[in-house]
Scaffold this active site. Structure first.
Site, PDB file in Angstrom:
ATOM      1  N   ASP A  27     -58.693  27.700  30.590  1.00 14.87           N
ATOM      2  CA  ASP A  27     -58.708  29.051  30.030  1.00 14.87           C
ATOM      3  C   ASP A  27     -57.606  29.906  30.647  1.00 14.87           C
ATOM      4  O   ASP A  27     -57.217  29.710  31.797  1.00 14.87           O
ATOM      5  CB  ASP A  27     -60.091  29.686  30.280  1.00 14.87           C
ATOM      6  CG  ASP A  27     -60.322  30.895  29.384  1.00 14.87           C
ATOM      7  OD1 ASP A  27     -59.578  31.076  28.401  1.00 14.87           O
ATOM      8  OD2 ASP A  27     -61.259  31.671  29.677  1.00 14.87           O
ATOM      9  N   HIS A  44     -50.245  28.674  25.001  1.00 13.13           N
ATOM     10  CA  HIS A  44     -50.865  27.381  24.678  1.00 13.13           C
ATOM     11  C   HIS A  44     -49.863  26.241  24.887  1.00 13.13           C
ATOM     12  O   HIS A  44     -50.219  25.177  25.375  1.00 13.13           O
ATOM     13  CB  HIS A  44     -51.379  27.382  23.233  1.00 13.13           C
ATOM     14  CG  HIS A  44     -52.462  28.394  22.987  1.00 13.13           C
ATOM     15  ND1 HIS A  44     -53.548  28.522  23.829  1.00 13.13           N
ATOM     16  CD2 HIS A  44     -52.644  29.315  22.000  1.00 13.13           C
ATOM     17  CE1 HIS A  44     -54.337  29.491  23.369  1.00 13.13           C
ATOM     18  NE2 HIS A  44     -53.811  29.991  22.258  1.00 13.13           N
ATOM     19  N   LEU A 138     -57.241   5.689  33.397  1.00 10.98           N
ATOM     20  CA  LEU A 138     -57.999   6.932  33.250  1.00 10.98           C
ATOM     21  C   LEU A 138     -58.604   7.070  31.847  1.00 10.98           C
ATOM     22  O   LEU A 138     -57.925   6.826  30.854  1.00 10.98           O
ATOM     23  CB  LEU A 138     -57.036   8.106  33.487  1.00 10.98           C
ATOM     24  CG  LEU A 138     -57.608   9.512  33.307  1.00 10.98           C
ATOM     25  CD1 LEU A 138     -58.425   9.919  34.524  1.00 10.98           C
ATOM     26  CD2 LEU A 138     -56.486  10.528  33.073  1.00 10.98           C
TER      27      LEU A 138
HETATM   28  C1  IPE Z   1     -63.401  28.251  26.174  1.00  7.90           C
HETATM   29  O1  IPE Z   1     -62.439  29.246  26.262  1.00  7.90           O
HETATM   30  C2  IPE Z   1     -62.953  27.177  25.252  1.00  7.90           C
HETATM   31  C3  IPE Z   1     -61.735  26.473  25.621  1.00  7.90           C
HETATM   32  C4  IPE Z   1     -61.042  26.577  26.717  1.00  7.90           C
HETATM   33  C5  IPE Z   1     -61.286  25.528  24.652  1.00  7.90           C
HETATM   34  P1  IPE Z   1     -62.618  30.645  25.533  1.00  7.90           P
HETATM   35  O2  IPE Z   1     -61.537  31.494  26.044  1.00  7.90           O
HETATM   36  O3  IPE Z   1     -62.686  30.455  24.062  1.00  7.90           O
HETATM   37  O4  IPE Z   1     -64.036  31.112  26.073  1.00  7.90           O
HETATM   38  P2  IPE Z   1     -64.840  32.461  25.842  1.00  7.90           P
HETATM   39  O5  IPE Z   1     -65.108  32.580  24.388  1.00  7.90           O
HETATM   40  O6  IPE Z   1     -63.974  33.570  26.347  1.00  7.90           O
HETATM   41  O7  IPE Z   1     -66.068  32.306  26.652  1.00  7.90           O
HETATM   42  C1  IPE Z   2     -57.717  28.828  26.446  1.00  4.55           C
HETATM   43  O1  IPE Z   2     -56.921  29.962  26.603  1.00  4.55           O
HETATM   44  C2  IPE Z   2     -57.279  27.992  25.272  1.00  4.55           C
HETATM   45  C3  IPE Z   2     -58.203  28.014  24.141  1.00  4.55           C
HETATM   46  C4  IPE Z   2     -59.374  28.548  24.112  1.00  4.55           C
HETATM   47  C5  IPE Z   2     -57.748  27.339  22.948  1.00  4.55           C
HETATM   48  P1  IPE Z   2     -57.249  31.321  25.834  1.00  4.55           P
HETATM   49  O2  IPE Z   2     -56.492  31.324  24.551  1.00  4.55           O
HETATM   50  O3  IPE Z   2     -58.707  31.518  25.712  1.00  4.55           O
HETATM   51  O4  IPE Z   2     -56.627  32.364  26.836  1.00  4.55           O
HETATM   52  P2  IPE Z   2     -57.192  33.819  27.178  1.00  4.55           P
HETATM   53  O5  IPE Z   2     -58.603  33.659  27.624  1.00  4.55           O
HETATM   54  O6  IPE Z   2     -57.086  34.633  25.922  1.00  4.55           O
HETATM   55  O7  IPE Z   2     -56.282  34.295  28.256  1.00  4.55           O
HETATM   56 MG    MG Z   3     -60.085  32.455  26.896  1.00  4.13          MG
END
Ligand code: IPE
Ligand code: IPE
Ligand code: MG
Length: 249
Positions: A27, A44, A138
């Site tokens: 995240d 990303h 792995l």
């Molecule tokens: C959780 O991240 C899902 C992934 C990393 C794929 P999110 O950024 O979507 O989580 P929430 O919704 O803030 O909890």
């Molecule tokens: C995690 O990073 C990747 C996915 C959920 C696909 P985020 O896109 O949730 O990044 P933040 O939380 O907005 O920084």
């Molecule tokens: Mg996020």
């Protein structure tokens, strides 16, 4: 291949050992990009680089299973452009990396509900599974359109479809085990979430029952070899008890 009898909830791993199975919520990509005034997709893309390096490091450390949350069943709620770009990034990464992963003996598994993913991605996933299924290095599992609740429900429904006689008996944990998405893997020893939030976000709900949790503020694109080492060192200091007393362990 680990048998399910070696599931972490039955056998207590030695304190100080390298975790056999690490599960990660990657995240913070969006915030990483925003801090740099870049579009979210740049975060990303940079996050994919982190994955590449981490897979190498995990292999070198002797981690046997690495499970990464790439797209949750709730992430469809994002703007359609971001969802589209994430899917495209996933296709590109899979196409570009699969031969290299195969050469590195990685066994790639994609878990999650594939029905809404589109034919191109479904075909790529099926080909990747087939190509790498007998690899002995792995086991890299990527969760795409995955939700922990979905996983439990699909397991129950599949079990009942294949064993209609169970409808009138009591279902046991072990009945369900092989129907869960990660049925053949040991349960995660270490869970890592980057990006500062301290929640599970519908990741591996069943499998995380006794996993050691580690949260860090580091954003996923910044999560480097040192960060992973720190997470593992934190894990190695912990005494896992699985309900027993400290004296018993
Ligand atoms: C959780 O991240 C899902 C992934 C990393 C794929 P999110 O950024 O979507 O989580 P929430 O919704 O803030 O909890
Ligand atoms: C995690 O990073 C990747 C996915 C959920 C696909 P985020 O896109 O949730 O990044 P933040 O939380 O907005 O920084
Ligand atoms: Mg996020």
């Amino acid at each position: 291949m680990a048998a399910m009898t070696s599931s972490s909830t039955r056998v207590i791993p030695t304190t100080g050992a390298i975790p056999r199975h690490v599960a990660i919520i990657m995240d913070g990509n969006g915030r990483w990009a925003r801090q740099r005034l870049l579009p979210r997709i740049a975060g990303h893309r940079r996050g994919s680089e982190t994955v590449r390096k981490l897979v190498q490091q995990a292999t070198q450390l002797g981690v046997e299973y690495l499970t990464l949350f790439a797209f949750s069943s709730e992430n469809w709620r994002r703007p359609p452009e971001e969802v589209g770009m994430l899917m495209q990034l996933f296709v590109t990464n899979l196409e570009n990396e699969i031969q290299r992963m195969h050469a590195a003996k990685i066994r790639l598994r994609i878990i999650g509900d594939q029905a809404p993913l589109g034919l191109r991605l479904q075909t790529l996933i099926a080909d990747a599974h087939q190509l790498t299924q007998n690899n002995t290095g792995l086991t890299l599992t990527v969760a795409v359109n995955y939700g922990g609740r979905w996983d439990i429900l699909q397991a129950v429904n599949r079990l009942l479809r294949e064993h209609p006689e169970k409808q009138h008996s009591t279902i046991q944990e072990l009945d369900l085990q092989s129907y869960l998405s990660m049925g053949e893997a040991p349960e995660p020893d270490l869970f890592i979430r980057t990006g500062g939030e301290q929640r599970i976000s519908n990741f591996l709900l069943w499998q995380l029952a006794y996993t050691e949790l580690y949260f860090t503020d580091t954003l996923w694109p910044d999560f480097d070899a040192k960060s992973f080492q720190q997470a593992i060192e934190s894990y190695q200091k912990r005494e896992r008890r699985f309900g027993r007393t400290g004296d018993q362990c």
